[in-house]
Design a protein around this motif. Sequence first.
Motif, PDB file in Angstrom:
ATOM      1  N   LEU A 133       0.825  -1.201   0.000  1.00  0.00           N
ATOM      2  CA  LEU A 133       0.000   0.000   0.000  1.00  0.00           C
ATOM      3  C   LEU A 133       0.861   1.255   0.000  1.00  0.00           C
ATOM      4  CD1 LEU A 133      -2.759   1.351   0.173  1.00  0.00           C
ATOM      5  CD2 LEU A 133      -2.655   1.099   2.665  1.00  0.00           C
ATOM      6  N   ASP A 134       1.913   1.264   0.811  1.00  0.00           N
ATOM      7  CA  ASP A 134       2.810   2.423   0.840  1.00  0.00           C
ATOM      8  C   ASP A 134       3.449   2.652  -0.523  1.00  0.00           C
ATOM      9  OD1 ASP A 134       2.270   2.965   3.466  1.00  0.00           O
ATOM     10  OD2 ASP A 134       4.043   1.945   4.253  1.00  0.00           O
ATOM     11  N   ALA A 135       3.853   1.560  -1.191  1.00  0.00           N
ATOM     12  CA  ALA A 135       4.452   1.688  -2.512  1.00  0.00           C
ATOM     13  C   ALA A 135       3.441   2.251  -3.506  1.00  0.00           C
ATOM     14  CB  ALA A 135       4.965   0.327  -2.986  1.00  0.00           C
ATOM     15  N   ALA A 136       2.196   1.774  -3.420  1.00  0.00           N
ATOM     16  CA  ALA A 136       1.165   2.265  -4.329  1.00  0.00           C
ATOM     17  C   ALA A 136       0.876   3.742  -4.086  1.00  0.00           C
ATOM     18  CB  ALA A 136      -0.106   1.435  -4.164  1.00  0.00           C
ATOM     19  N   ASP A 144       1.897  14.437  -8.945  1.00  0.00           N
ATOM     20  CA  ASP A 144       2.784  15.601  -8.958  1.00  0.00           C
ATOM     21  C   ASP A 144       3.614  15.702 -10.228  1.00  0.00           C
ATOM     22  OD1 ASP A 144       1.811  16.067  -6.432  1.00  0.00           O
ATOM     23  OD2 ASP A 144       3.485  15.050  -5.428  1.00  0.00           O
ATOM     24  N   GLY A 145       3.436  14.757 -11.147  1.00  0.00           N
ATOM     25  CA  GLY A 145       4.190  14.801 -12.400  1.00  0.00           C
ATOM     26  C   GLY A 145       5.649  14.443 -12.253  1.00  0.00           C
ATOM     27  N   ARG A 146       5.998  13.716 -11.187  1.00  0.00           N
ATOM     28  CA  ARG A 146       7.392  13.319 -10.988  1.00  0.00           C
ATOM     29  C   ARG A 146       7.634  11.927 -11.558  1.00  0.00           C
ATOM     30  NH1 ARG A 146       8.011  12.226  -5.939  1.00  0.00           N
ATOM     31  NH2 ARG A 146       5.921  12.659  -5.170  1.00  0.00           N
ATOM     32  N   SER A 147       8.853  11.709 -12.052  1.00  0.00           N
ATOM     33  CA  SER A 147       9.198  10.406 -12.630  1.00  0.00           C
ATOM     34  C   SER A 147       9.516   9.385 -11.553  1.00  0.00           C
ATOM     35  CB  SER A 147      10.382  10.544 -13.592  1.00  0.00           C
ATOM     36  OG  SER A 147      10.033  11.380 -14.672  1.00  0.00           O
ATOM     37  N   GLY A 148       9.814   9.868 -10.323  1.00  0.00           N
ATOM     38  CA  GLY A 148       9.994   8.945  -9.222  1.00  0.00           C
ATOM     39  C   GLY A 148      11.414   8.457  -9.027  1.00  0.00           C
ATOM     40  N   THR A 149      11.519   7.508  -8.098  1.00  0.00           N
ATOM     41  CA  THR A 149      12.797   6.941  -7.702  1.00  0.00           C
ATOM     42  C   THR A 149      12.703   5.429  -7.710  1.00  0.00           C
ATOM     43  OG1 THR A 149      13.307   8.844  -6.282  1.00  0.00           O
ATOM     44  CG2 THR A 149      14.493   6.809  -5.824  1.00  0.00           C
ATOM     45  N   ALA A 188      14.764  -9.860  -6.012  1.00  0.00           N
ATOM     46  CA  ALA A 188      13.713 -10.125  -5.036  1.00  0.00           C
ATOM     47  C   ALA A 188      12.885  -8.849  -4.890  1.00  0.00           C
ATOM     48  CB  ALA A 188      14.302 -10.525  -3.684  1.00  0.00           C
ATOM     49  N   ALA A 189      11.573  -9.028  -4.695  1.00  0.00           N
ATOM     50  CA  ALA A 189      10.663  -7.899  -4.479  1.00  0.00           C
ATOM     51  C   ALA A 189       9.518  -8.377  -3.611  1.00  0.00           C
ATOM     52  CB  ALA A 189      10.136  -7.364  -5.817  1.00  0.00           C
ATOM     53  N   SER A 221       6.695  -0.061  -9.611  1.00  0.00           N
ATOM     54  CA  SER A 221       6.461   1.021 -10.561  1.00  0.00           C
ATOM     55  C   SER A 221       7.016   0.612 -11.925  1.00  0.00           C
ATOM     56  CB  SER A 221       7.144   2.299 -10.084  1.00  0.00           C
ATOM     57  OG  SER A 221       8.558   2.146 -10.124  1.00  0.00           O
ATOM     58  N   PRO A 222       6.499   1.167 -13.016  1.00  0.00           N
ATOM     59  CA  PRO A 222       7.030   0.819 -14.349  1.00  0.00           C
ATOM     60  C   PRO A 222       8.543   1.020 -14.475  1.00  0.00           C
ATOM     61  CG  PRO A 222       4.930   1.928 -14.582  1.00  0.00           C
ATOM     62  CD  PRO A 222       5.282   2.000 -13.124  1.00  0.00           C
ATOM     63  N   PRO A 223       9.122   2.132 -13.952  1.00  0.00           N
ATOM     64  CA  PRO A 223      10.586   2.262 -14.052  1.00  0.00           C
ATOM     65  C   PRO A 223      11.344   1.166 -13.297  1.00  0.00           C
ATOM     66  CG  PRO A 223       9.601   4.392 -13.632  1.00  0.00           C
ATOM     67  CD  PRO A 223       8.515   3.379 -13.441  1.00  0.00           C
TER      68      PRO A 223
END
Length: 297
Positions: A75-78, A87-92, A269-270, A277-279
């Motif tokens: 949930l936190d990841a989502a 916010d239009g950010r590409s993320g990390t 591992a995940a 996320s897609p990236p």
Amino acid sequence: MTLDDLRVFVAVCEAGNLSAVARDLACTQSAVSQHVKRLERETGVALVERHARGVVPTRAGRVLYEAAQGGISSLDAALRHLGELRDGRSGTVRITTGGVTVRHFMAGTIPLFRGRHPETTLEFRSSHSARRCIELLHGGWADLAWITFGDPLPGIEQRPVVDLPWVLVVHADDPLAERDSIDPATLTAIRYIAHPDNSVSHRRLEEDFIRLGVRPPTPVGTADWDTAVLLAELGIGHAVLPSLPRLDVGAPLRAIPIPDLTPLAVGWAARRWHTLSPPAAEFAALVTRHLTGEPTP
């Protein structure tokens, strides 16, 4: 049962102490206890046992802890991903792995990924063991972990990528440098540069020595993979290492195969692959294709 109840319960299970959780959350110990008691009333079972030094989850508590931990992390990841979209950010993309892994397994992929996603940040967190990598995944501090595969990991999805055969790295002046391969009996007499005790590779080697019926060599030192190569170059000892993609064994070193040792499996591992996320999913796929020789689209 609220999300706050579950978050506090997970924190209690991990800290093993109500007062420590109260300090972290800037609330009273009584408030922390009320979250746990509410869960116990709603589930109808005792979830923690109280001892002089703190609390530990009961069998029922461990069941709830594992389910809540995985759900909250996902949930936190989502929510983080939704915030980036809003916010239009590409993320990390946050990756945890051992200290030498980036150079050996990802150096060929990072420039390609950065070219495709210049606004995305790659954040690497070095960990001293696969166990610590998994703890960071469970805690939501990392999206992906590159690990050496060992035991099954509850609540974690594993994707092996490559199997690494073992080699003996020696100085070119060493008598063993003339060998085409190293047999198990020879390993008992080497000047062994051992792997750290808490590493999966150390445990795998110990298990293989037992399987082959040979006496483990006496260590002359302990080092990570790259440091072991340097120590072999200095003539201090012999390094038993997986055949890494970027293992530098040019002069004055030689890498001699040890065919009787079981190859070491490494890979990703995940927590939940479908929630990446897609990236993050693309970075993992690019590393995998690079290491397995698959064409990159």
